[in-house]
Design an enzyme around this catalytic site. Structure first.
Site, PDB file in Angstrom:
ATOM      1  N   GLN A 100      82.884  35.593  16.790  1.00  0.00           N
ATOM      2  CA  GLN A 100      83.869  35.781  15.722  1.00  0.00           C
ATOM      3  C   GLN A 100      85.278  35.746  16.315  1.00  0.00           C
ATOM      4  OE1 GLN A 100      82.515  39.146  12.875  1.00  0.00           O
ATOM      5  NE2 GLN A 100      81.480  39.539  14.824  1.00  0.00           N
ATOM      6  N   HIS A 118      85.260  31.703  13.521  1.00  0.00           N
ATOM      7  CA  HIS A 118      86.557  31.976  12.891  1.00  0.00           C
ATOM      8  C   HIS A 118      87.685  31.160  13.488  1.00  0.00           C
ATOM      9  CE1 HIS A 118      84.751  36.175  11.772  1.00  0.00           C
ATOM     10  NE2 HIS A 118      84.318  35.204  10.997  1.00  0.00           N
ATOM     11  N   CYS A 148     105.112  20.337  10.067  1.00  0.00           N
ATOM     12  CA  CYS A 148     104.182  19.238  10.365  1.00  0.00           C
ATOM     13  C   CYS A 148     104.967  17.938  10.580  1.00  0.00           C
ATOM     14  CB  CYS A 148     103.211  19.069   9.190  1.00  0.00           C
ATOM     15  SG  CYS A 148     102.173  17.599   9.330  1.00  0.00           S
ATOM     16  N   ASN A 216      77.326  48.277  21.853  1.00  0.00           N
ATOM     17  CA  ASN A 216      78.560  48.785  21.243  1.00  0.00           C
ATOM     18  C   ASN A 216      78.710  50.254  21.633  1.00  0.00           C
ATOM     19  OD1 ASN A 216      80.587  49.620  19.339  1.00  0.00           O
ATOM     20  ND2 ASN A 216      80.056  47.817  18.108  1.00  0.00           N
TER      21      ASN A 216
HETATM   22  C1  BV8 Z   1      84.334  33.775   3.430  1.00  0.00           C
HETATM   23  C2  BV8 Z   1      90.146  35.192  12.274  1.00  0.00           C
HETATM   24  C3  BV8 Z   1      83.969  32.661   1.371  1.00  0.00           C
HETATM   25  C4  BV8 Z   1      91.563  35.544  11.988  1.00  0.00           C
HETATM   26  C5  BV8 Z   1      88.736  36.783  11.050  1.00  0.00           C
HETATM   27  C6  BV8 Z   1      80.257  39.583   1.601  1.00  0.00           C
HETATM   28  C7  BV8 Z   1      80.337  40.965   1.545  1.00  0.00           C
HETATM   29  C8  BV8 Z   1      81.558  41.597   1.674  1.00  0.00           C
HETATM   30  C9  BV8 Z   1      82.741  40.859   1.852  1.00  0.00           C
HETATM   31  C10 BV8 Z   1      82.635  39.504   1.901  1.00  0.00           C
HETATM   32  C11 BV8 Z   1      81.403  38.862   1.769  1.00  0.00           C
HETATM   33  N1  BV8 Z   1      81.625  37.517   1.894  1.00  0.00           N
HETATM   34  C12 BV8 Z   1      82.942  37.293   2.080  1.00  0.00           C
HETATM   35  C13 BV8 Z   1      83.600  38.485   2.075  1.00  0.00           C
HETATM   36  C14 BV8 Z   1      85.028  38.657   2.216  1.00  0.00           C
HETATM   37  C15 BV8 Z   1      85.460  38.726   3.679  1.00  0.00           C
HETATM   38  C16 BV8 Z   1      84.914  39.957   4.348  1.00  0.00           C
HETATM   39  O1  BV8 Z   1      83.930  39.896   5.083  1.00  0.00           O
HETATM   40  N2  BV8 Z   1      85.557  41.088   4.138  1.00  0.00           N
HETATM   41  C17 BV8 Z   1      85.105  42.315   4.756  1.00  0.00           C
HETATM   42  C18 BV8 Z   1      86.174  42.833   5.702  1.00  0.00           C
HETATM   43  C19 BV8 Z   1      84.808  43.316   3.664  1.00  0.00           C
HETATM   44  N3  BV8 Z   1      85.035  37.536   4.398  1.00  0.00           N
HETATM   45  C20 BV8 Z   1      85.772  36.429   4.329  1.00  0.00           C
HETATM   46  O2  BV8 Z   1      86.789  36.347   3.662  1.00  0.00           O
HETATM   47  C21 BV8 Z   1      85.283  35.242   5.136  1.00  0.00           C
HETATM   48  N4  BV8 Z   1      85.325  34.074   4.291  1.00  0.00           N
HETATM   49  O3  BV8 Z   1      83.296  34.378   3.392  1.00  0.00           O
HETATM   50  O4  BV8 Z   1      84.666  32.741   2.574  1.00  0.00           O
HETATM   51  C22 BV8 Z   1      84.311  33.885   0.538  1.00  0.00           C
HETATM   52  C23 BV8 Z   1      85.626  34.355   0.460  1.00  0.00           C
HETATM   53  C24 BV8 Z   1      85.913  35.496  -0.337  1.00  0.00           C
HETATM   54  C25 BV8 Z   1      84.890  36.164  -1.016  1.00  0.00           C
HETATM   55  C26 BV8 Z   1      83.574  35.692  -0.910  1.00  0.00           C
HETATM   56  C27 BV8 Z   1      83.285  34.562  -0.136  1.00  0.00           C
HETATM   57  C28 BV8 Z   1      86.210  34.972   6.295  1.00  0.00           C
HETATM   58  C29 BV8 Z   1      86.073  36.043   7.343  1.00  0.00           C
HETATM   59  C30 BV8 Z   1      86.858  35.637   8.600  1.00  0.00           C
HETATM   60  C31 BV8 Z   1      88.145  36.399   8.686  1.00  0.00           C
HETATM   61  N5  BV8 Z   1      88.833  36.086   9.944  1.00  0.00           N
HETATM   62  N6  BV8 Z   1      89.331  36.408  12.184  1.00  0.00           N
HETATM   63  C32 BV8 Z   1      92.174  36.350  13.091  1.00  0.00           C
HETATM   64  O5  BV8 Z   1      91.512  36.669  14.093  1.00  0.00           O
HETATM   65  O6  BV8 Z   1      93.384  36.662  12.940  1.00  0.00           O
HETATM   66  S1  BV8 Z   1      87.754  38.160  11.064  1.00  0.00           S
HETATM   67  C33 BV8 Z   1      88.244  39.242  12.269  1.00  0.00           C
HETATM   68  O7  BV8 Z   1      87.347  40.351  12.141  1.00  0.00           O
HETATM   69  C34 BV8 Z   1      88.078  38.789  13.713  1.00  0.00           C
HETATM   70  O8  BV8 Z   1      87.564  37.491  13.848  1.00  0.00           O
HETATM   71  C35 BV8 Z   1      87.048  39.754  14.245  1.00  0.00           C
HETATM   72  O9  BV8 Z   1      86.260  39.225  15.212  1.00  0.00           O
HETATM   73  C36 BV8 Z   1      86.303  40.003  13.013  1.00  0.00           C
HETATM   74  C37 BV8 Z   1      85.300  41.075  12.976  1.00  0.00           C
HETATM   75  O10 BV8 Z   1      85.814  42.152  13.601  1.00  0.00           O
HETATM   76  P1  BV8 Z   1      85.091  42.549  14.983  1.00  0.00           P
HETATM   77  O11 BV8 Z   1      85.012  41.337  15.842  1.00  0.00           O
HETATM   78  O12 BV8 Z   1      83.840  43.239  14.661  1.00  0.00           O
HETATM   79  O13 BV8 Z   1      86.146  43.465  15.614  1.00  0.00           O
HETATM   80  P2  BV8 Z   1      86.430  44.952  15.197  1.00  0.00           P
HETATM   81  O14 BV8 Z   1      87.755  45.298  15.745  1.00  0.00           O
HETATM   82  O15 BV8 Z   1      86.154  45.140  13.742  1.00  0.00           O
HETATM   83  O16 BV8 Z   1      85.294  45.792  15.953  1.00  0.00           O
HETATM   84  C38 BV8 Z   1      85.266  45.803  17.351  1.00  0.00           C
HETATM   85  C39 BV8 Z   1      83.951  46.449  17.725  1.00  0.00           C
HETATM   86  O17 BV8 Z   1      83.849  46.414  19.140  1.00  0.00           O
HETATM   87  C40 BV8 Z   1      83.844  47.899  17.303  1.00  0.00           C
HETATM   88  O18 BV8 Z   1      82.568  48.135  16.735  1.00  0.00           O
HETATM   89  C41 BV8 Z   1      83.995  48.674  18.630  1.00  0.00           C
HETATM   90  O19 BV8 Z   1      83.201  49.853  18.620  1.00  0.00           O
HETATM   91  C42 BV8 Z   1      83.439  47.692  19.604  1.00  0.00           C
HETATM   92  N7  BV8 Z   1      83.930  47.798  20.972  1.00  0.00           N
HETATM   93  C43 BV8 Z   1      85.143  48.255  21.398  1.00  0.00           C
HETATM   94  N8  BV8 Z   1      85.208  48.153  22.736  1.00  0.00           N
HETATM   95  C44 BV8 Z   1      84.034  47.611  23.163  1.00  0.00           C
HETATM   96  C45 BV8 Z   1      83.226  47.383  22.037  1.00  0.00           C
HETATM   97  N9  BV8 Z   1      81.989  46.859  22.122  1.00  0.00           N
HETATM   98  C46 BV8 Z   1      81.537  46.554  23.349  1.00  0.00           C
HETATM   99  N10 BV8 Z   1      82.257  46.720  24.481  1.00  0.00           N
HETATM  100  C47 BV8 Z   1      83.499  47.251  24.424  1.00  0.00           C
HETATM  101  N11 BV8 Z   1      84.200  47.445  25.561  1.00  0.00           N
END
Ligand code: BV8
Length: 250
Positions: A100, A118, A148, A216
């Site tokens: 991701q 992503h 552009c 994690n």
């Molecule tokens: C889409 C690029 C059609 C930009 C990113 C179904 C259900 C609910 C919601 C939805 C659904 N379908 C679609 C949605 C809407 C939405 C969504 O999911 N919303 C959520 C938040 C509720 N999804 C979308 O819009 C997607 N598009 O489906 O299109 C659609 C559209 C609308 C409605 C329906 C359908 C597009 C999603 C992509 C968004 N773009 N990134 C940028 O980077 O600027 S997502 C972004 O979050 C990053 O890519 C990131 O990778 C991603 C996920 O976050 P994580 O990677 O998990 O990172 P996070 O910080 O959250 O967590 C870090 C973890 O690491 C923690 O757990 C922590 O404990 C752990 N950690 C920390 N240190 C360590 C560690 N683990 C191991 N070792 C360590 N040392």
């Protein structure tokens, strides 16, 4: 450490999927997506900036946020977690690496054929045409964002924003891998963002009953579903897991 019985299952897996999130890059100094942002960006939530609406409302702000993040990712180096996945790709018959993350660190570590769900922060697109604009093809004339060279539209980062669809072919490959794998490792992701978060669930439900392992430091919504939750940092646990596999293979 993985319990012996699960380690034996993993060592027999023909097709392993590794799904990574921002956590695997944390030890490279790249802030995770949900960490509080720092400095100038502390007042903004990442999810609020990573949308086409935010970009259209304030192109300069969003463009500069990505420029700041690029400055961090370009300085970052792959860590032991990324490198362990490179080694895993050599150890197992077939590894599909799905990320991701937009930081490009898996590729820089040496992983091949990485599925970037992503997008990638190093690519730039024309907002109006949706097509790539290579770095050498636009002049950074101080305007933020630059324009552009073909149509004069605003340039944007080549990442997938909330509300935008994922690259179709990449998503299909990822879904097919989850549906057919023998094991899936969910590494460093809060398992909140869809459709990526659905991949481990479909692996668990696939006809091979894939082994599901989470790496994690904290629990996530996926944790209740996994066969093994390895609690800790990817940079520590993934090398240990690879060493366990190497020991079994002799
Ligand atoms: C889409 C690029 C059609 C930009 C990113 C179904 C259900 C609910 C919601 C939805 C659904 N379908 C679609 C949605 C809407 C939405 C969504 O999911 N919303 C959520 C938040 C509720 N999804 C979308 O819009 C997607 N598009 O489906 O299109 C659609 C559209 C609308 C409605 C329906 C359908 C597009 C999603 C992509 C968004 N773009 N990134 C940028 O980077 O600027 S997502 C972004 O979050 C990053 O890519 C990131 O990778 C991603 C996920 O976050 P994580 O990677 O998990 O990172 P996070 O910080 O959250 O967590 C870090 C973890 O690491 C923690 O757990 C922590 O404990 C752990 N950690 C920390 N240190 C360590 C560690 N683990 C191991 N070792 C360590 N040392």
């Amino acid at each position: 450490m993985l319990p012996q019985a699960l380690l034996a299952r993993l060592s027999l897996a023909k097709h392993v999927v590794a799904l990574t999130g921002a956590g695997i890059s944390a030890e490279s100094g790249v802030p995770t997506f949900r960490d509080a942002q720092s400095g100038l960006w502390a007042r903004y939530k990442a999810e609020e900036l990573a949308t086409p609406e935010a970009f259209l409302q304030n192109p300069r702000l969003v463009w500069n946020w990505y420029a700041w993040r690029r400055s961090l990712t370009q300085k970052a180096a792959p860590n032991a977690g990324h490198l362990a996945l490179v080694r895993l790709q050599e150890l197992v018959p077939n590894l599909t690496l799905i990320t991701q993350n937009v930081d490009g660190l898996h590729t820089r570590a040496g992983s091949r054929d990485v599925l970037e769900l992503h997008g990638n922060i190093e690519t730039t697109l024309c907002f109006d045409e949706g097509t790539r604009v290579p770095a050498g093809e636009y002049t950074d004339d101080g305007r933020e964002p630059p324009r552009c060279p073909r149509c004069g539209g605003l340039l944007r980062p080549g990442v997938v924003w909330f509300g935008e669809s994922l690259p179709q072919a990449t998503l299909e490959r990822a879904e097919r891998a989850a549906a057919t794998c023998d094991a899936l490792l969910s590494i460093g992701t809060s398992s909140l963002v869809h459709p990526a978060a659905s991949l481990p669930v479909s692996a668990k439900a696939n006809r091979r009953g894939a082994l599901l392992i989470e790496v994690n430091p904290s629990p996530t919504p996926l944790t209740p579903l996994v066969d093994a939750a390895l609690t800790g940092r990817a940079g520590d646990l993934l090398p240990q897991l690879v060493q366990q596999l190497e020991a079994i293979r002799g």
